[in-house]
Design a protein around this motif. Structure first.
Motif, PDB file in Angstrom:
ATOM      1  N   UNK A  63      57.013  55.960  74.248  1.00 17.18           N
ATOM      2  CA  UNK A  63      58.175  56.141  74.377  1.00 17.18           C
ATOM      3  C   UNK A  63      58.727  57.411  73.704  1.00 17.18           C
ATOM      4  N   UNK A  64      57.864  57.540  72.515  1.00 15.43           N
ATOM      5  CA  UNK A  64      58.090  58.730  71.763  1.00 15.43           C
ATOM      6  C   UNK A  64      57.465  59.981  72.266  1.00 15.43           C
ATOM      7  N   UNK A  65      56.300  59.910  72.693  1.00 15.96           N
ATOM      8  CA  UNK A  65      55.595  61.037  73.150  1.00 15.96           C
ATOM      9  C   UNK A  65      56.022  61.571  74.631  1.00 15.96           C
ATOM     10  N   UNK A  66      56.398  60.642  75.430  1.00 11.20           N
ATOM     11  CA  UNK A  66      56.809  60.838  76.818  1.00 11.20           C
ATOM     12  C   UNK A  66      57.958  60.000  77.206  1.00 11.20           C
ATOM     13  N   UNK A  67      59.205  60.155  76.926  1.00  6.68           N
ATOM     14  CA  UNK A  67      60.206  59.372  77.018  1.00  6.68           C
ATOM     15  C   UNK A  67      60.517  58.992  78.499  1.00  6.68           C
ATOM     16  N   UNK A  68      60.259  60.083  79.291  1.00  4.14           N
ATOM     17  CA  UNK A  68      60.714  60.217  80.774  1.00  4.14           C
ATOM     18  C   UNK A  68      59.534  59.716  81.583  1.00  4.14           C
ATOM     19  N   UNK A  69      58.280  59.756  81.119  1.00  2.00           N
ATOM     20  CA  UNK A  69      57.332  59.450  82.045  1.00  2.00           C
ATOM     21  C   UNK A  69      56.965  57.810  82.210  1.00  2.00           C
ATOM     22  N   UNK A  70      56.028  57.691  83.323  1.00  2.73           N
ATOM     23  CA  UNK A  70      55.857  56.325  83.674  1.00  2.73           C
ATOM     24  C   UNK A  70      54.698  55.667  82.659  1.00  2.73           C
ATOM     25  N   UNK A  71      54.700  54.405  82.338  1.00  2.21           N
ATOM     26  CA  UNK A  71      53.821  53.551  81.533  1.00  2.21           C
ATOM     27  C   UNK A  71      52.364  53.627  81.862  1.00  2.21           C
ATOM     28  N   UNK A  72      51.509  53.725  81.000  1.00  2.00           N
ATOM     29  CA  UNK A  72      50.245  53.726  81.304  1.00  2.00           C
ATOM     30  C   UNK A  72      49.358  52.346  81.783  1.00  2.00           C
ATOM     31  N   UNK A  73      50.259  51.201  81.381  1.00  2.00           N
ATOM     32  CA  UNK A  73      50.055  49.973  81.858  1.00  2.00           C
ATOM     33  C   UNK A  73      51.646  49.100  81.726  1.00  2.00           C
ATOM     34  N   UNK A  74      51.309  47.998  82.300  1.00  2.00           N
ATOM     35  CA  UNK A  74      52.494  47.083  82.376  1.00  2.00           C
ATOM     36  C   UNK A  74      51.956  45.974  81.341  1.00  2.00           C
ATOM     37  N   UNK A  75      52.872  46.591  80.083  1.00  2.00           N
ATOM     38  CA  UNK A  75      52.760  45.637  78.895  1.00  2.00           C
ATOM     39  C   UNK A  75      53.715  44.565  78.788  1.00  2.00           C
ATOM     40  N   UNK A  76      53.446  43.272  79.305  1.00  2.00           N
ATOM     41  CA  UNK A  76      54.289  42.266  79.288  1.00  2.00           C
ATOM     42  C   UNK A  76      54.778  41.640  77.785  1.00  2.00           C
ATOM     43  N   UNK A  77      53.694  42.339  77.099  1.00  2.00           N
ATOM     44  CA  UNK A  77      53.590  41.521  75.739  1.00  2.00           C
ATOM     45  C   UNK A  77      55.168  42.174  74.932  1.00  2.00           C
ATOM     46  N   UNK A  78      55.593  43.052  75.434  1.00  2.00           N
ATOM     47  CA  UNK A  78      56.840  43.568  74.817  1.00  2.00           C
ATOM     48  C   UNK A  78      58.074  42.508  75.123  1.00  2.00           C
ATOM     49  N   UNK A  79      57.836  42.063  76.352  1.00  2.00           N
ATOM     50  CA  UNK A  79      58.820  40.991  76.706  1.00  2.00           C
ATOM     51  C   UNK A  79      58.432  39.665  75.878  1.00  2.00           C
ATOM     52  N   UNK A  80      57.251  39.118  75.687  1.00  2.00           N
ATOM     53  CA  UNK A  80      57.067  37.980  74.996  1.00  2.00           C
ATOM     54  C   UNK A  80      57.488  38.253  73.576  1.00  2.00           C
ATOM     55  N   UNK A  81      57.469  39.417  72.778  1.00  2.00           N
ATOM     56  CA  UNK A  81      57.790  39.441  71.664  1.00  2.00           C
ATOM     57  C   UNK A  81      59.336  39.461  71.258  1.00  2.00           C
ATOM     58  N   UNK A  82      59.876  40.124  72.401  1.00  2.41           N
ATOM     59  CA  UNK A  82      61.299  40.115  72.405  1.00  2.41           C
ATOM     60  C   UNK A  82      61.894  38.767  72.619  1.00  2.41           C
ATOM     61  N   UNK A  83      61.406  37.990  73.322  1.00  2.00           N
ATOM     62  CA  UNK A  83      61.724  36.491  73.879  1.00  2.00           C
ATOM     63  C   UNK A  83      61.588  35.539  72.687  1.00  2.00           C
ATOM     64  N   UNK A  84      60.549  35.666  71.827  1.00  2.00           N
ATOM     65  CA  UNK A  84      60.141  34.824  70.817  1.00  2.00           C
ATOM     66  C   UNK A  84      60.316  35.473  69.403  1.00  2.00           C
ATOM     67  N   UNK A  85      59.772  36.432  69.225  1.00  2.00           N
ATOM     68  CA  UNK A  85      59.738  37.405  67.872  1.00  2.00           C
ATOM     69  C   UNK A  85      61.230  37.658  67.469  1.00  2.00           C
ATOM     70  N   UNK A  86      62.219  38.212  68.532  1.00  2.00           N
ATOM     71  CA  UNK A  86      63.391  38.488  68.237  1.00  2.00           C
ATOM     72  C   UNK A  86      64.495  37.700  68.691  1.00  2.00           C
ATOM     73  N   UNK A  87      64.041  36.549  68.905  1.00  2.00           N
ATOM     74  CA  UNK A  87      64.853  35.197  69.373  1.00  2.00           C
ATOM     75  C   UNK A  87      65.642  35.624  70.564  1.00  2.00           C
ATOM     76  N   UNK A  88      65.168  36.497  71.230  1.00  2.00           N
ATOM     77  CA  UNK A  88      66.114  36.546  72.530  1.00  2.00           C
ATOM     78  C   UNK A  88      66.271  35.378  73.457  1.00  2.00           C
TER      79      UNK A  88
END
Length: 300
Positions: A63-88
């Motif tokens: 995100x910091x290096x290439x904010x407009x580029x595509x992700x290198x891989x689909x990191x679903x762990x971001x969603x898991x951390x937001x759902x549980x860690x951030x109590x979303x």
């Protein structure tokens, strides 16, 4: 007479054919401008959402290096951390409970009041109707201070019940205004036939008139759902202190502050995407019902 009339006919028809060309050219320019504006508005609306969804699958370094580029891989762990860690997940369920209760209460009371205003004559009907509709003129933030004291003195501060009642109260003016006009378009012959067959007033409303008003009810329920789901000001004032009772808008505001300082932008974008997904699903699933409900009153 024939030789004099025939040459004049093409001459008189020629200006009419030429007069259509400026009109068509003007219509073409108007259509081009309108379609161009719609394309621009669609891009302004869709591109930020698309960028948010793509960023939710990136790492913080991407995100910091290439904010407009595509992700290198689909990191679903971001969603898991937001759902549980951030109590979303907890805030999501809280919002679902509050919005379900508020929309149900709004539609039930609003439809009942609108049906009475549209179908029955009684003394003071116009005064009561304009009192309901008058609520459309007052923005929410003008009543925050007295509303805070009313809810607190009623013992409903920092409770889902208080939030549901406030949501329903602020949605009733538009609900009554919309459904009153819709009930007036329904045929009276059906109601009269049901009354002749021995149907009572309550049964007439719930068994006959309410199913006939289904298109308008669905459209208005979707609008109220979106409005309640995106509400931030009211829960911020009436739900303070106990984070376990926060709704999704409050959780996202806290997440944006915390993760902004922590630098975990991937978790922040994942939380925002989780909040937007239900709204998009509701709109896509009920798009035709919304359009049919808005035009049903004009077609009848």
């Amino acid at each position: 007479m024939t030789t004099l009339d025939n040459p004049a006919a093409p001459a008189s028809a020629a200006p009419a054919a030429g007069a259509d060309r400026p009109v068509r050219r003007e219509l073409g320019v108007v259509n081009l401008l309108s379609h161009g504006f719609l394309l621009f508005w669609g891009a302004v609306t869709v591109l930020p959402l698309l960028w948010m969804v793509i960023s939710s699958f990136k790492s913080n370094a991407e995100i910091l290096a290439d904010p407009w580029g595509l992700p290198g891989a689909l990191r679903f762990d971001n969603w898991a951390r937001a759902w549980t860690g951030a109590h979303i997940g907890r805030y999501f369920l809280n919002s679902l409970v509050v919005v379900t209760g508020s929309v149900t209460l709004t539609m039930l009371t609003g439809a009942t009041a609108a049906y009475v205003f549209a179908r029955y004559e009684f003394r003071g009907r116009q005064v009561l109707y304009y009192l309901f509709v008058g609520g459309l003129m007052f923005p929410v933030f003008l009543a925050l201070v007295p509303l805070f004291f009313v809810v607190r003195n009623a013992g409903l501060f920092n409770t889902w019940t208080g939030l549901i009642l406030v949501y329903a109260a602020y949605s009733l003016p538009f609900t009554v205004f919309f459904l009153t006009a819709f009930f007036r378009t329904l045929p009276t012959s059906v109601a009269e036939a049901a009354l002749v067959d021995g149907c009572g007033h309550f049964r007439l409303f719930f068994r006959v008139m309410l199913p006939m008003a289904r298109p308008g009810m669905i459209s208005l329920a979707i609008f109220n759902f979106l409005n309640h789901w995106n509400q931030f000001l009211l829960p911020q004032v009436l739900m303070q202190g106990d984070e376990s009772k926060w709704v999704l808008a409050q959780g996202l505001a806290a997440l944006s502050v915390n993760q902004g300082y922590a630098g975990d932008y991937a978790q922040l974008f994942a939380g925002l995407t989780i909040a937007v997904v239900p709204v998009l699903l509701v709109y896509v699933a009920f798009q035709r019902q919304v359009q049919s409900g808005l035009t049903a009153g004009q077609l009848k």
